[in-house]
Design an enzyme around this catalytic site. Sequence first.
Site, PDB file in Angstrom:
ATOM      1  N   HIS A 176      -1.292   0.596   3.663  1.00 27.58           N
ATOM      2  CA  HIS A 176      -0.313  -0.315   2.862  1.00 27.58           C
ATOM      3  C   HIS A 176      -0.981  -0.581   1.485  1.00 27.58           C
ATOM      4  O   HIS A 176      -2.184  -0.356   1.166  1.00 27.58           O
ATOM      5  CB  HIS A 176      -0.607  -1.883   3.654  1.00 27.58           C
ATOM      6  CG  HIS A 176       0.559  -2.639   3.400  1.00 27.58           C
ATOM      7  ND1 HIS A 176       0.417  -3.545   2.154  1.00 27.58           N
ATOM      8  CD2 HIS A 176       1.526  -2.777   3.711  1.00 27.58           C
ATOM      9  CE1 HIS A 176       1.425  -4.130   2.140  1.00 27.58           C
ATOM     10  NE2 HIS A 176       2.321  -3.973   3.122  1.00 27.58           N
ATOM     11  N   ASP A 221       5.093  -2.351  10.680  1.00 27.05           N
ATOM     12  CA  ASP A 221       6.199  -1.406  11.207  1.00 27.05           C
ATOM     13  C   ASP A 221       5.586  -0.855  12.384  1.00 27.05           C
ATOM     14  O   ASP A 221       6.303  -0.363  13.260  1.00 27.05           O
ATOM     15  CB  ASP A 221       6.579  -0.194  10.133  1.00 27.05           C
ATOM     16  CG  ASP A 221       7.400  -1.001   9.129  1.00 27.05           C
ATOM     17  OD1 ASP A 221       8.220  -1.830   9.197  1.00 27.05           O
ATOM     18  OD2 ASP A 221       6.908  -0.815   7.667  1.00 27.05           O
TER      19      ASP A 221
HETATM   20  C1  COA Z   1       2.622   2.372   2.363  1.00 27.79           C
HETATM   21  C2  COA Z   1       2.187   3.587   1.459  1.00 27.79           C
HETATM   22  C3  COA Z   1       3.221   4.243   1.092  1.00 27.79           C
HETATM   23  C4  COA Z   1       1.058   2.712   0.679  1.00 27.79           C
HETATM   24  O1  COA Z   1       0.885   3.596  -0.404  1.00 27.79           O
HETATM   25  P1  COA Z   1      -0.140   3.736  -1.587  1.00 27.79           P
HETATM   26  O2  COA Z   1      -0.476   2.233  -1.747  1.00 27.79           O
HETATM   27  O3  COA Z   1       0.292   4.571  -2.733  1.00 27.79           O
HETATM   28  O4  COA Z   1      -1.653   4.343  -0.688  1.00 27.79           O
HETATM   29  P2  COA Z   1      -1.900   5.755  -1.174  1.00 27.79           P
HETATM   30  O5  COA Z   1      -0.708   6.510  -0.664  1.00 27.79           O
HETATM   31  O6  COA Z   1      -2.609   5.887  -2.433  1.00 27.79           O
HETATM   32  O7  COA Z   1      -3.184   5.914   0.155  1.00 27.79           O
HETATM   33  C5  COA Z   1      -4.487   5.770  -0.249  1.00 27.79           C
HETATM   34  C6  COA Z   1      -5.122   7.083   0.449  1.00 27.79           C
HETATM   35  O8  COA Z   1      -4.742   6.701   1.762  1.00 27.79           O
HETATM   36  C7  COA Z   1      -3.875   7.859   2.677  1.00 27.79           C
HETATM   37  N1  COA Z   1      -3.015   7.292   3.363  1.00 27.79           N
HETATM   38  C8  COA Z   1      -2.321   6.148   3.151  1.00 27.79           C
HETATM   39  N2  COA Z   1      -1.608   5.905   4.185  1.00 27.79           N
HETATM   40  C9  COA Z   1      -1.564   7.116   5.058  1.00 27.79           C
HETATM   41  C10 COA Z   1      -0.752   7.440   6.106  1.00 27.79           C
HETATM   42  N3  COA Z   1      -0.127   6.511   6.466  1.00 27.79           N
HETATM   43  N4  COA Z   1      -1.148   8.343   6.805  1.00 27.79           N
HETATM   44  C11 COA Z   1      -2.304   9.305   6.295  1.00 27.79           C
HETATM   45  N5  COA Z   1      -2.957   8.914   5.262  1.00 27.79           N
HETATM   46  C12 COA Z   1      -2.689   7.949   4.350  1.00 27.79           C
HETATM   47  C13 COA Z   1      -3.589   8.421   1.175  1.00 27.79           C
HETATM   48  O9  COA Z   1      -3.222   9.799   1.590  1.00 27.79           O
HETATM   49  C14 COA Z   1      -4.567   8.231   0.258  1.00 27.79           C
HETATM   50  O10 COA Z   1      -5.541   9.238   0.416  1.00 27.79           O
HETATM   51  P3  COA Z   1      -6.187  10.052  -0.475  1.00 27.79           P
HETATM   52  O11 COA Z   1      -7.122   8.909  -1.495  1.00 27.79           O
HETATM   53  O12 COA Z   1      -7.280  10.853  -0.170  1.00 27.79           O
HETATM   54  O13 COA Z   1      -5.057  10.819  -1.600  1.00 27.79           O
HETATM   55  C15 COA Z   1       1.349   4.750   2.376  1.00 27.79           C
HETATM   56  O14 COA Z   1       0.318   4.023   3.309  1.00 27.79           O
HETATM   57  C16 COA Z   1       2.190   5.334   3.671  1.00 27.79           C
HETATM   58  O15 COA Z   1       2.961   6.112   2.865  1.00 27.79           O
HETATM   59  N6  COA Z   1       2.291   5.022   4.619  1.00 27.79           N
HETATM   60  C17 COA Z   1       3.139   5.534   5.606  1.00 27.79           C
HETATM   61  C18 COA Z   1       4.439   4.836   5.495  1.00 27.79           C
HETATM   62  C19 COA Z   1       4.632   3.442   6.282  1.00 27.79           C
HETATM   63  O16 COA Z   1       4.116   3.177   7.314  1.00 27.79           O
HETATM   64  N7  COA Z   1       5.242   2.656   5.246  1.00 27.79           N
HETATM   65  C20 COA Z   1       5.383   1.177   5.723  1.00 27.79           C
HETATM   66  C21 COA Z   1       4.303   0.440   4.968  1.00 27.79           C
HETATM   67  S1  COA Z   1       4.689  -1.509   5.140  1.00 27.79           S
END
Ligand code: COA
Length: 368
Positions: free
Chosen positions: A249, A300
């Site tokens: 998140h 979710d």
């Molecule tokens: C929600 C989300 C978009 C947040 O994105 P964000 O704030 O930009 O966070 P980041 O993508 O920068 O994540 C930080 C780190 O955790 C990792 N990470 C975050 N969510 C992850 C996931 N669901 N699975 C695997 N790795 C994940 C990222 O790859 C990143 O790793 P790194 O630092 O080695 O590059 C992201 O966690 C995600 O795509 N989750 C899956 C989709 C989801 O469940 N969405 C509903 C949100 S309520």
Amino acid sequence: MDLPKGLAGVVVDQTEISSTAGGKLVYAGYEIEELAQASYEEIVFLLWHTRLPQKGELAAFSKQLVSEMVLPAESIRLLLYIAKEPQHPMSILRTATSLLGTTNDVIFDEPPKILAKMLTVIASIVRIRQDEPLIEPDFKLGLADNFLYMLTGKKPDEFLSRLFNTVMVLHADHEFNASTFSARVVASTAADYYSCLTAAVCALKGPLHGGANEQVFAMLEEIKGSHLDPITYVKQRLAAGKKVMGFGHRIYKDGDPRAKILQGLARKLAQKTGNESYYDLQVTLADYLLKTKGLHPNVDYYTALIYHCLGLEKDLFTVIFAACRTAGWLAHIMEQKRTGRLIRPSSEYIGPKGRKYAKDHYQIGSEF
Ligand SMILES: CC(C)(COP(=O)(O)OP(=O)(O)OC[C@H]1O[C@@H](n2cnc3c(N)ncnc32)[C@H](O)[C@@H]1OP(=O)(O)O)[C@@H](O)C(=O)NCCC(=O)NCCS
């Protein structure tokens, strides 16, 4: 310039509606754990007025909302036409929300009527997709119970009524998330409610936002279908550079407070409906991702199982999220219209500079 990608950590405006500061979800000053048992109508009132209703006010508000759930024949005709299409239900909802804004007299529609109509439209999309007859609201039931009744065709018992009410309350608002912010951007241009809501539905559809609940269940089905050990599956998924859906998140790095409550609800409902194997699989994945990657489940993750246990196909999950969140979108649209200013940020230009335009440039060295 060192810009935060995706506006991470940027405070773009003030709001009195909700907050996620300190990793806590708070609606108008009340922590979400306090409100999980409140009725959905009470929460809608709270988000729209930033105070809880008096007893008489709540009864009148609830009656008004339910009485507005009957759709005009014109809208039902349009829905019967578009919802049968093979497109994704969120695409149907995007079109339906826009269509709602084009029927007669909509310029006089106010938030109670708009919310009630959206819930009926969403329940109708689900029924039409399942080839089931549409259901009229029951004026003896509240808003959340009516929505569940119009979705499933069954009046909810006490257990289901409380559970679904809590699901709706937990999804009702979430400060400046992507769909709400989209709605606020459109509201800031002084556009009408339906235009703002259409933008919100578009943003919610994506798998990184509301569309994640469908992807969570697709992943659980894939694991079961593959007969792979779940940990091996996750390792392979991560090694392929894919996200594990329902985890992580932008705000909650130490856990999403909604997921904790939803986990308890999913466990109870899974037990009642014979879906314990899905729940156990989810817990196995969650334990592993926390231990190895420090990732927590988000809103979710367990909601996907709850919707499955309610008998919904996975492609319908995100329209249910939209139904719950419409109240929050409307709260923010109202606040933006009342207090906001045109949202028009700036960008840092990083493209080429000083180029000269030649009138016949496309004839010399053009790749087209
Ligand atoms: C929600 C989300 C978009 C947040 O994105 P964000 O704030 O930009 O966070 P980041 O993508 O920068 O994540 C930080 C780190 O955790 C990792 N990470 C975050 N969510 C992850 C996931 N669901 N699975 C695997 N790795 C994940 C990222 O790859 C990143 O790793 P790194 O630092 O080695 O590059 C992201 O966690 C995600 O795509 N989750 C899956 C989709 C989801 O469940 N969405 C509903 C949100 S309520």
